[in-house]
Design an enzyme around this catalytic site. Sequence first.
Site: not given
Ligand code: GUN
Length: 282
Positions: A54, A98, A121
Site C-alpha cells: 500500500k 490494518q 477502508d
Molecule cells: N485486512 C485484510 N483486508 C484488509 C483491508 O482491506 N483493510 C484493512 N485495513 N485490513 C485488512
Amino acid sequence: MAAQLIDGKALAAKVRAGLVDEAKAIAAKRGFAPGIAVVRVGEDPASKVYVTSKKKTAEELGFGSWEHHLDATVTQVDLLALVAKLNADPKVDGILVQLPLPKHIDSNAVLLAIAPEKDVDGFHPVNAGNLFQGRPGLVACTPAGVMRMLEEIRFSCSGKNAVVVGRSNIVGRPMAALLINASATVTVCHSKSDVAAEVRRAELVVAAVGVRHLVKGEWVKPGAVVIDVGMNRGADGKLSGDVEFEAARERASFITPVPGGVGPMTIAMLMSNTVTAARSRG
Ligand code: GUN
C-alpha cells in the site's frame, strides 16, 4: 469454450493511471498531494506484506504516505490517541488501520474512532450505512474493485441473480450492498446456506469466504461470471482461491484468476478512495 480471464493486474494499473491527473490538480490547488496514513500493529506477516505494498503504491503515485508501526503490546488508549492525531492532521486525507489487530484491542472501537471522511477502508459504520442506504460515501476497497471489474467486462447487474458467498464486513456485506444498488437480485450465502443450490442459479458469483475451493466448478451455471476474492495460502506456499478454478473456467464466461485477479484491484481502489477523500475535504 473456456472462460475469458479478467486481468486484475492490468485493470489495477489502468485505475492507478486514471488517478494521476486528479491527484496533481489537488496538489496544485492546495499545495500538497493526497496523503494516506497506514497503521500496523504487531508482526502479522500478511499485514506486513499488504502495508508495504500500500505504501509503495502511494509513493509511486506521488501521494503522501506514512506508516505507523506499533508494537503488539500497544494499549488501546495509545492506539486511539494515534488515530485522533491522524484525524486532526490536515496533511492526512486517508487513515487505514490494518486488520487483524491483536486480541486485547477492540477493533470496532478503533474503526469507530476514525473520522468517516478519512476512512478510506470504508469500514466505519457511517460509510457502511451510507452504502447500505445507497448514499454517497467511501466504499470498501475490495468490493469496489469487483464492481470496477464488472464494469470493465460490461456486465450489467440489473435484474441478474447475484450470489455472494461470505458475509464479512470487509467483503461480503459491502459487496451485497453494491450489487443491490446496481439492481441485481442478491443472495448472500454463509455457513448455514445450501451454497451449491444458490450458486447453480447465479449469473454472477462472488466468492469471499477464505476457504480453498469451497465453490465447485460443477456448480457454476454455464455462462456465469465468477469473481474469486479468496486468497488461501496452501502448505506448499501457493495461493489459491475459494473457487475450483480449472473446472469453473470450463463453464463460466468470465473468471478472475488467483493470484492476479481481485487482489491487485484492492490497493488501486484504496488509492482511488484516497483521492476521493482529498477531493471531498477540499
Ligand atoms: N485486512 C485484510 N483486508 C484488509 C483491508 O482491506 N483493510 C484493512 N485495513 N485490513 C485488512
